[in-house]
Design a protein around this motif. Structure first.
Motif, PDB file in Angstrom:
ATOM      1  N   ALA A  43     -56.501  39.363 -23.662  1.00 50.79           N
ATOM      2  CA  ALA A  43     -57.861  39.646 -23.197  1.00 50.79           C
ATOM      3  C   ALA A  43     -58.660  40.389 -24.253  1.00 50.79           C
ATOM      4  N   HIS A  44     -57.986  41.286 -24.971  1.00 49.65           N
ATOM      5  CA  HIS A  44     -58.676  42.026 -26.037  1.00 49.65           C
ATOM      6  C   HIS A  44     -59.194  41.070 -27.101  1.00 49.65           C
ATOM      7  N   LYS A  45     -58.373  40.095 -27.483  1.00 45.79           N
ATOM      8  CA  LYS A  45     -58.787  39.140 -28.510  1.00 45.79           C
ATOM      9  C   LYS A  45     -59.931  38.258 -28.012  1.00 45.79           C
ATOM     10  N   LEU A  46     -59.900  37.905 -26.746  1.00 44.34           N
ATOM     11  CA  LEU A  46     -60.932  37.028 -26.187  1.00 44.34           C
ATOM     12  C   LEU A  46     -62.245  37.762 -25.942  1.00 44.34           C
ATOM     13  N   CYS A  47     -62.153  39.028 -25.537  1.00 42.98           N
ATOM     14  CA  CYS A  47     -63.349  39.758 -25.115  1.00 42.98           C
ATOM     15  C   CYS A  47     -63.867  40.757 -26.150  1.00 42.98           C
ATOM     16  N   GLY A  48     -62.984  41.221 -27.022  1.00 48.52           N
ATOM     17  CA  GLY A  48     -63.377  42.255 -27.976  1.00 48.52           C
ATOM     18  C   GLY A  48     -64.095  41.702 -29.191  1.00 48.52           C
ATOM     19  N   TRP A  50     -56.580  23.222 -24.846  1.00 48.19           N
ATOM     20  CA  TRP A  50     -57.153  23.458 -23.518  1.00 48.19           C
ATOM     21  C   TRP A  50     -58.489  22.744 -23.370  1.00 48.19           C
ATOM     22  N   LEU A  51     -59.314  22.803 -24.397  1.00 42.59           N
ATOM     23  CA  LEU A  51     -60.606  22.117 -24.322  1.00 42.59           C
ATOM     24  C   LEU A  51     -60.423  20.619 -24.112  1.00 42.59           C
ATOM     25  N   CYS A  52     -59.387  20.071 -24.703  1.00 47.96           N
ATOM     26  CA  CYS A  52     -59.149  18.630 -24.578  1.00 47.96           C
ATOM     27  C   CYS A  52     -58.653  18.233 -23.196  1.00 47.96           C
ATOM     28  N   THR A  53     -58.142  19.199 -22.422  1.00 46.84           N
ATOM     29  CA  THR A  53     -57.700  18.859 -21.058  1.00 46.84           C
ATOM     30  C   THR A  53     -58.888  18.652 -20.127  1.00 46.84           C
ATOM     31  N   GLY A  54     -60.038  19.248 -20.486  1.00 46.65           N
ATOM     32  CA  GLY A  54     -61.211  19.140 -19.620  1.00 46.65           C
ATOM     33  C   GLY A  54     -61.199  20.101 -18.456  1.00 46.65           C
ATOM     34  N   LEU A  55     -60.193  20.973 -18.391  1.00 49.60           N
ATOM     35  CA  LEU A  55     -60.110  21.941 -17.300  1.00 49.60           C
ATOM     36  C   LEU A  55     -61.036  23.123 -17.582  1.00 49.60           C
ATOM     37  N   PRO A  56     -61.528  23.769 -16.536  1.00 52.38           N
ATOM     38  CA  PRO A  56     -62.462  24.890 -16.735  1.00 52.38           C
ATOM     39  C   PRO A  56     -61.776  26.130 -17.301  1.00 52.38           C
ATOM     40  N   LEU A  57     -62.552  26.903 -18.030  1.00 49.70           N
ATOM     41  CA  LEU A  57     -62.092  28.167 -18.589  1.00 49.70           C
ATOM     42  C   LEU A  57     -63.032  29.280 -18.129  1.00 49.70           C
ATOM     43  N   PRO A  58     -62.504  30.443 -17.775  1.00 50.71           N
ATOM     44  CA  PRO A  58     -63.361  31.535 -17.265  1.00 50.71           C
ATOM     45  C   PRO A  58     -63.975  32.358 -18.394  1.00 50.71           C
ATOM     46  N   LEU A  59     -64.502  31.681 -19.413  1.00 52.74           N
ATOM     47  CA  LEU A  59     -64.936  32.362 -20.628  1.00 52.74           C
ATOM     48  C   LEU A  59     -66.380  32.028 -20.993  1.00 52.74           C
ATOM     49  N   GLY A  60     -67.216  31.860 -19.978  1.00 54.95           N
ATOM     50  CA  GLY A  60     -68.586  31.433 -20.229  1.00 54.95           C
ATOM     51  C   GLY A  60     -69.609  32.543 -20.288  1.00 54.95           C
ATOM     52  N   LEU A  78     -67.112  26.018 -18.987  1.00 52.82           N
ATOM     53  CA  LEU A  78     -66.910  27.455 -19.120  1.00 52.82           C
ATOM     54  C   LEU A  78     -67.544  28.175 -17.929  1.00 52.82           C
ATOM     55  N   LEU A  79     -66.730  28.842 -17.150  1.00 51.44           N
ATOM     56  CA  LEU A  79     -67.206  29.561 -15.978  1.00 51.44           C
ATOM     57  C   LEU A  79     -67.663  30.961 -16.392  1.00 51.44           C
ATOM     58  N   PRO A  80     -68.820  31.423 -15.914  1.00 51.83           N
ATOM     59  CA  PRO A  80     -69.364  32.731 -16.323  1.00 51.83           C
ATOM     60  C   PRO A  80     -68.713  33.903 -15.589  1.00 51.83           C
ATOM     61  N   VAL A  81     -67.438  34.114 -15.843  1.00 45.35           N
ATOM     62  CA  VAL A  81     -66.709  35.224 -15.213  1.00 45.35           C
ATOM     63  C   VAL A  81     -66.994  36.512 -15.991  1.00 45.35           C
ATOM     64  N   PRO A  82     -67.392  37.591 -15.315  1.00 42.20           N
ATOM     65  CA  PRO A  82     -67.691  38.845 -16.023  1.00 42.20           C
ATOM     66  C   PRO A  82     -66.484  39.362 -16.817  1.00 42.20           C
ATOM     67  N   GLN A  83     -66.778  39.984 -17.949  1.00 44.23           N
ATOM     68  CA  GLN A  83     -65.722  40.474 -18.830  1.00 44.23           C
ATOM     69  C   GLN A  83     -64.812  41.476 -18.126  1.00 44.23           C
ATOM     70  N   VAL A  84     -65.377  42.349 -17.313  1.00 46.28           N
ATOM     71  CA  VAL A  84     -64.570  43.367 -16.628  1.00 46.28           C
ATOM     72  C   VAL A  84     -63.543  42.716 -15.706  1.00 46.28           C
ATOM     73  N   VAL A  85     -63.908  41.594 -15.104  1.00 48.78           N
ATOM     74  CA  VAL A  85     -62.977  40.886 -14.225  1.00 48.78           C
ATOM     75  C   VAL A  85     -61.846  40.260 -15.052  1.00 48.78           C
ATOM     76  N   LEU A  86     -62.205  39.684 -16.208  1.00 48.57           N
ATOM     77  CA  LEU A  86     -61.194  39.088 -17.082  1.00 48.57           C
ATOM     78  C   LEU A  86     -60.183  40.126 -17.556  1.00 48.57           C
ATOM     79  N   ARG A  87     -60.687  41.274 -17.991  1.00 45.83           N
ATOM     80  CA  ARG A  87     -59.790  42.324 -18.486  1.00 45.83           C
ATOM     81  C   ARG A  87     -58.875  42.844 -17.381  1.00 45.83           C
ATOM     82  N   SER A  88     -59.414  43.011 -16.193  1.00 44.62           N
ATOM     83  CA  SER A  88     -58.614  43.500 -15.064  1.00 44.62           C
ATOM     84  C   SER A  88     -57.521  42.508 -14.697  1.00 44.62           C
ATOM     85  N   ALA A  89     -57.877  41.234 -14.649  1.00 43.15           N
ATOM     86  CA  ALA A  89     -56.890  40.203 -14.314  1.00 43.15           C
ATOM     87  C   ALA A  89     -55.804  40.132 -15.380  1.00 43.15           C
TER      88      ALA A  89
END
Length: 317
Positions: free
Chosen positions: A277-282, A187-197, A256-267
């Motif tokens: 989401a648990h692995k990414l945020c926990g 994913w990093l090599c695609t250059g596309l944004p990730l909501p994990l900032g 990396l887009l600064p999306v709040p953790q609560v939004v990531l978990r809900s989505a």
């Protein structure tokens, strides 16, 4: 002087093969690769057939000084078995016990078991890193089977005098890594944004070079006998930090887009990806102080160097 012969099960796997190559390079031990199927190790060292099920006879162990048991039915994201725990027990508990009993009967001095941090549990609270001597708290069938295998091995060790060493690694990465770590690099090599900032979790990882170094240390270190060790790089990272440092290793920008953790978990819940989401945020941190002090061991490779080697292999594959 003849080098001690060490049987390595799961020698076609990510960890097992790396252990064999390390021993071939060091020339301190003579590895015997126990494999299921074809292997590129043929011609480099002795190779014997091995399967955790009872369908294949166990290899001869009379001339083996130590066993490094890496083979296992591994944790999978999309489990297909109707009764996963029974499947895990058949391979990881019963298969391990079968091998260990023959090893003890054959005079094997030490049995090094590659377990999993999942024996400790799935997550840690801030400032509450897992320790090797914590009460086990496995939460899934894979973790339960590894915990039960540890218990069986300790009992066999007490009954026979064979030395048991247990190592519980967290996520292992390095050249040739697959699964989520490979997806992250792709994913990093695609250059596309990730909501994990904006993630501030803390996770312990271990580079394959560091894990293998500890495994080889435990083959003969007198203080390792009948001990349980945790292992990591000694440098815990948030998911955001890992992505940024991996991007540097790949020579790519990290969007990396600064999306709040609560939004990531809900989505993630909405689309049925709560475990992801648990692995990414926990957080999941391990305390390796016991490993450092008892064995006088430190991770020989730092995180950035390990990420650079991993990235180079990925880019050149």
């Amino acid at each position: 002087m003849t080098a001690s012969r060490v049987l390595v099960t799961g020698a076609t796997g990510f960890v097992g093969e790396a252990v064999v190559f390390r021993m071939l390079l060091d020339k301190v031990y003579a590895p015997v690769a126990a494999v299921r199927g074809e292997t590129r190790l043929s011609g480099l060292c002795d190779v014997v057939p091995f399967d955790l099920s009872e369908s294949v006879a166990l290899p001869e162990l009379a001339q083996i000084d130590a066993v490094i048991h890496c083979a296992a039915r591994v944790h999978v994201m999309n489990e297909s078995a109707a009764d996963p725990l029974t499947k895990f027990r058949q391979m990881n508990v019963q298969g391990t016990a079968r091998l260990a009993r023959k090893a003890a009967e054959s005079g094997v001095r030490r049995f090094v078991f590659i377990s999993s941090i999942k024996v400790n549990g799935e997550a840690t609270l801030p400032g509450m890193a897992f320790r090797a001597d914590d009460q086990p708290a496995p939460a899934d069938p894979y973790g339960v089977s590894k915990c039960e295998a540890e218990e069986v091995l300790r009992e066999i060790g007490r009954e026979t005098g064979m030395e048991i060493v247990i190592i519980r690694p967290p996520l292992v990465y390095g050249p040739g890594v697959k699964a989520n770590f490979l997806s992250m690099m792709s994913w990093l090599c695609t250059g596309l944004p990730l909501p994990l900032g904006a993630l501030k979790n803390q996770r312990s990882l271990v580079a394959i070079a560091n894990l293998v170094d500890l495994i080889v240390t435990c083959i003969a270190h007198p203080a390792a006998a009948n001990q349980t060790f945790l292992v990591s790089d000694g440098d815990d990272l948030s998911t955001t930090q890992l992505l940024r440092r991996m991007a540097v290793a790949l020579g790519k920008p990290a969007f990396l887009l600064p999306v709040p953790q609560v939004v990531l978990r809900s989505a993630a819940r909405v689309v049925g990806k709560s475990e992801v989401a648990h692995k990414l945020c926990g957080s999941l941190q391990v305390d390796i102080e016991k490993t450092r002090e008892l064995l006088q061991w430190s991770p020989p490779v730092n995180v950035d160097k390990a990420l650079k080697v991993t990235a180079a292999h990925y880019l050149n594959r």
